[in-house]
Design a protein around this motif. Structure first.
Motif, PDB file in Angstrom:
ATOM      1  N   PRO A 126      64.346 100.384  34.899  1.00 14.45           N
ATOM      2  CA  PRO A 126      63.813  99.228  34.167  1.00 14.45           C
ATOM      3  C   PRO A 126      62.290  99.238  34.059  1.00 14.45           C
ATOM      4  CG  PRO A 126      65.521  98.526  35.685  1.00 14.45           C
ATOM      5  CD  PRO A 126      65.229  99.960  36.001  1.00 14.45           C
ATOM      6  N   ARG A 127      61.602  99.687  35.119  1.00 14.59           N
ATOM      7  CA  ARG A 127      60.139  99.749  35.052  1.00 14.59           C
ATOM      8  C   ARG A 127      59.672 100.728  33.998  1.00 14.59           C
ATOM      9  NH1 ARG A 127      58.381 102.971  39.594  1.00 14.59           N
ATOM     10  NH2 ARG A 127      58.971 104.562  38.053  1.00 14.59           N
ATOM     11  N   ASP A 128      60.275 101.935  33.976  1.00 14.77           N
ATOM     12  CA  ASP A 128      59.884 102.918  32.968  1.00 14.77           C
ATOM     13  C   ASP A 128      60.193 102.421  31.559  1.00 14.77           C
ATOM     14  OD1 ASP A 128      58.975 104.610  34.921  1.00 14.77           O
ATOM     15  OD2 ASP A 128      60.770 105.856  34.969  1.00 14.77           O
ATOM     16  N   ALA A 129      61.344 101.756  31.407  1.00 13.90           N
ATOM     17  CA  ALA A 129      61.678 101.193  30.097  1.00 13.90           C
ATOM     18  C   ALA A 129      60.692 100.094  29.719  1.00 13.90           C
ATOM     19  CB  ALA A 129      63.104 100.645  30.113  1.00 13.90           C
ATOM     20  N   PHE A 324      50.750 117.502  34.255  1.00 16.47           N
ATOM     21  CA  PHE A 324      51.050 117.877  32.876  1.00 16.47           C
ATOM     22  C   PHE A 324      52.511 117.660  32.489  1.00 16.47           C
ATOM     23  CE2 PHE A 324      46.912 119.574  32.630  1.00 16.47           C
ATOM     24  CZ  PHE A 324      46.647 119.929  31.324  1.00 16.47           C
ATOM     25  N   THR A 325      53.361 117.276  33.447  1.00 15.23           N
ATOM     26  CA  THR A 325      54.784 117.197  33.119  1.00 15.23           C
ATOM     27  C   THR A 325      55.440 115.847  33.403  1.00 15.23           C
ATOM     28  OG1 THR A 325      55.387 118.114  35.300  1.00 15.23           O
ATOM     29  CG2 THR A 325      55.138 119.675  33.465  1.00 15.23           C
ATOM     30  N   GLN A 326      55.137 115.193  34.528  1.00 14.77           N
ATOM     31  CA  GLN A 326      55.953 114.062  34.946  1.00 14.77           C
ATOM     32  C   GLN A 326      55.831 112.855  34.013  1.00 14.77           C
ATOM     33  OE1 GLN A 326      58.247 114.667  37.621  1.00 14.77           O
ATOM     34  NE2 GLN A 326      57.420 116.592  36.850  1.00 14.77           N
ATOM     35  N   GLY A 327      54.597 112.418  33.721  1.00 19.12           N
ATOM     36  CA  GLY A 327      54.422 111.320  32.778  1.00 19.12           C
ATOM     37  C   GLY A 327      54.851 111.700  31.375  1.00 19.12           C
ATOM     38  N   LEU A 328      54.654 112.971  31.021  1.00 19.46           N
ATOM     39  CA  LEU A 328      54.990 113.445  29.682  1.00 19.46           C
ATOM     40  C   LEU A 328      56.503 113.440  29.463  1.00 19.46           C
ATOM     41  CD1 LEU A 328      53.578 114.503  27.195  1.00 19.46           C
ATOM     42  CD2 LEU A 328      53.837 116.810  28.080  1.00 19.46           C
ATOM     43  N   LEU A 329      57.261 113.827  30.483  1.00 15.34           N
ATOM     44  CA  LEU A 329      58.716 113.770  30.372  1.00 15.34           C
ATOM     45  C   LEU A 329      59.188 112.338  30.145  1.00 15.34           C
ATOM     46  CD1 LEU A 329      59.703 116.330  33.146  1.00 15.34           C
ATOM     47  CD2 LEU A 329      60.243 116.526  30.707  1.00 15.34           C
ATOM     48  N   ALA A 330      58.587 111.399  30.877  1.00 14.99           N
ATOM     49  CA  ALA A 330      58.946 109.990  30.684  1.00 14.99           C
ATOM     50  C   ALA A 330      58.618 109.528  29.268  1.00 14.99           C
ATOM     51  CB  ALA A 330      58.220 109.124  31.711  1.00 14.99           C
ATOM     52  N   SER A 331      57.481 109.974  28.751  1.00 12.60           N
ATOM     53  CA  SER A 331      57.091 109.614  27.393  1.00 12.60           C
ATOM     54  C   SER A 331      58.081 110.169  26.372  1.00 12.60           C
ATOM     55  CB  SER A 331      55.683 110.150  27.104  1.00 12.60           C
ATOM     56  OG  SER A 331      55.281 109.856  25.788  1.00 12.60           O
ATOM     57  N   LEU A 332      58.567 111.396  26.576  1.00  6.80           N
ATOM     58  CA  LEU A 332      59.534 111.983  25.664  1.00  6.80           C
ATOM     59  C   LEU A 332      60.881 111.276  25.734  1.00  6.80           C
ATOM     60  CD1 LEU A 332      58.665 115.775  26.050  1.00  6.80           C
ATOM     61  CD2 LEU A 332      58.659 114.474  23.904  1.00  6.80           C
ATOM     62  N   VAL A 333      61.275 110.828  26.928  1.00  3.91           N
ATOM     63  CA  VAL A 333      62.506 110.046  27.046  1.00  3.91           C
ATOM     64  C   VAL A 333      62.376 108.755  26.233  1.00  3.91           C
ATOM     65  CG1 VAL A 333      63.956 108.717  28.639  1.00  3.91           C
ATOM     66  CG2 VAL A 333      63.199 111.012  29.262  1.00  3.91           C
ATOM     67  N   PHE A 346      66.600 106.223  30.807  1.00  5.70           N
ATOM     68  CA  PHE A 346      65.807 106.562  31.991  1.00  5.70           C
ATOM     69  C   PHE A 346      66.686 106.687  33.229  1.00  5.70           C
ATOM     70  CE2 PHE A 346      62.026 105.122  29.562  1.00  5.70           C
ATOM     71  CZ  PHE A 346      61.201 106.199  29.845  1.00  5.70           C
ATOM     72  N   GLY A 347      67.713 105.859  33.332  1.00  5.53           N
ATOM     73  CA  GLY A 347      68.599 105.924  34.486  1.00  5.53           C
ATOM     74  C   GLY A 347      69.326 107.257  34.576  1.00  5.53           C
ATOM     75  N   VAL A 348      69.921 107.696  33.464  1.00  8.05           N
ATOM     76  CA  VAL A 348      70.635 108.978  33.437  1.00  8.05           C
ATOM     77  C   VAL A 348      69.656 110.122  33.686  1.00  8.05           C
ATOM     78  CG1 VAL A 348      71.938 110.566  31.975  1.00  8.05           C
ATOM     79  CG2 VAL A 348      72.454 108.112  31.927  1.00  8.05           C
ATOM     80  N   PHE A 349      68.505 110.072  33.036  1.00  6.56           N
ATOM     81  CA  PHE A 349      67.476 111.105  33.191  1.00  6.56           C
ATOM     82  C   PHE A 349      67.057 111.231  34.662  1.00  6.56           C
ATOM     83  CE2 PHE A 349      62.932 112.141  33.426  1.00  6.56           C
ATOM     84  CZ  PHE A 349      62.883 113.326  32.711  1.00  6.56           C
TER      85      PHE A 349
END
Length: 414
Positions: A126-129, A324-333, A346-349
């Motif tokens: 929920p936070r990432d969403a 270079f990857t962790q925040g970017l992966l969240a952005s792509l999700v 985000f939950g499944v990811f």
């Protein structure tokens, strides 16, 4: 006639709610890491636990968090609201903090750790969403990068503060655990008062069964390809505990071994926002590929440069690859999932990433014991190369994925 006005960028353009969520993460990480940096030693020396018990506690805790994330994300989509679940998750974690200094048996510590990880699982998706909902589309990468930066600042401030307090308080574990209660309580206050959930867009579809097959199909091929690539990538990114073991094997004094994580997290925090901001201007998949290349370089250095200097270079490269990857992966999700299903996405990811990290760490430990550190890091480089090839294939299959301005309305790639 003047041309169209360019959207504002930079730190000042990021909404206050993103900053507040970043400081929420920072405060909770300070609190949690103050305890977690000392908990294994405390369990063994003060409570008589074995290393097996410590490992079981950590394994159960992380598995619980990974599984819980799926359901909390789905519930946030079903409710159409994110903040309440985030408050519950952070609140549960804050409530567990006084249990650690008060615990008289290992059972109480296990219970507190278990509930703490349930809280982490409830709040994560929920936070990432919520970050995705608040962030302007042209600042998604920067917004996730900023939150990740502040989160990682907490990850190195917590252990550092624990070390200082243990010295000042003459190794009084319980006193340090009591101090850790303060930032956890402040975290909940900042979340309640500083984060305002945006209104649900008019006409946005109501989700009745987020985890149904029909809704999973709505996530779209771009989301599932990104999730697949990230899962393979996570198989290459085993636990940072092996960086500590490598440093110790190369002769670093045991008292200084925690500095490895401090250095890694400092580099991680310094690179996460710039990498996120860069990804808003260029193709995100290309930036992600650069992050994978950094991990390959880190693994090769750690495998072939058997000195403390090699460890230092490898740790810096490892921190850069995280940035270079962790925040970017969240952005792509966020970019590839429909707005009404972002919590589920985000939950499944996160669940698949958690399972992959567990498998990777178990495999790395087996390789370490049977073939040595070099084989462990070489295997990591090999799997990273596989993930890089998968990204190259994805780039050809979906050339618009991750492009600047693509998917700005949310739900790209459906």
């Amino acid at each position: 006639m003047t041309g169209p006005t360019q959207p504002e960028r930079g730190l000042r353009a990021i909404p206050p709610g993103i900053w507040a969520l970043g400081f929420v993460s920072l405060l909770m990480d300070v609190s949690s890491e103050m305890i977690h940096a000392l908990l294994p030693v405390y369990l063994v020396t003060a409570m008589g636990a074995s290393a097996t018990v410590v490992g079981a506690i950590e394994g159960i805790a992380e598995a619980t968090a990974a599984i819980t994330k799926v359901f909390s994300g789905a519930v946030s989509d079903w409710l159409g609201r994110r903040k309440a679940l985030a408050v519950i998750g952070y609140g549960l974690a804050a409530l567990t903090k006084p249990v650690f200094p008060l615990a008289s048996t290992i059972g109480w510590v296990v219970a507190a750790r278990f509930v703490d990880r349930i809280g982490k699982g409830i709040r994560g998706a929920p936070r990432d969403a919520l970050v995705a909902d608040i962030a302007p589309p042209h600042l998604r990468g920067a917004s996730f990068g900023l939150r990740q930066t502040l989160d990682t600042v907490g990850a190195f401030l917590g252990p550092g503060l624990a070390v200082v307090l243990m010295w000042v308080l003459a190794d009084d574990f319980r006193a340090v655990f009591w101090v850790a209660v303060i930032p956890a309580a402040l975290c909940v206050v900042v979340l309640v008062l500083g984060v305002h959930e945006p209104e649900r867009p008019a006409g946005l579809r109501k989700v009745k069964a987020p985890l149904s097959f029909a809704e999973m199909a709505r996530l779209g091929q771009a989301y599932w390809w990104i999730t697949a690539a990230a899962t393979v990538f996570t198989l290459a990114r085993f636990s940072e505990a092996f960086l500590l073991l490598k440093a110790q094997a190369e002769g670093l004094a045991i008292a200084l071994v925690p500095l490895v994580l401090v250095v890694m997290n400092v580099v991680y925090s310094l690179s996460a926002y710039p990498a996120g901001a860069l990804s808003d201007r260029v193709n995100k998949v290309q930036v992600l590929a650069a992050g994978l290349a950094l991990l390959i370089a880190a693994d090769l250095v750690l495998a072939f440069v058997p000195t403390l200097a090699g460890v230092a270079i490898g740790v810096v490269l490892w921190g850069l690859h995280m940035g270079f990857t962790q925040g970017l992966l969240a952005s792509l999700v966020a970019e590839t999932s429909p707005p009404e299903l972002r919590g589920t996405a985000f939950g499944v990811f996160n669940m698949l990433g958690g399972v992959a990290l567990l498998v990777a760490s178990l495999a790395a430990g087996l390789l370490w014991d049977t073939a040595g550190p070099g084989a462990t890091f070489l295997a990591g480089a090999g799997v990273s190369l596989l993930a890089l090839l998968l990204l190259a294939y994805l780039r050809r299959r979906l050339p618009e994925l991750g492009a600047a301005g693509h998917g700005t309305s949310g739900g790209g790639g459906r």
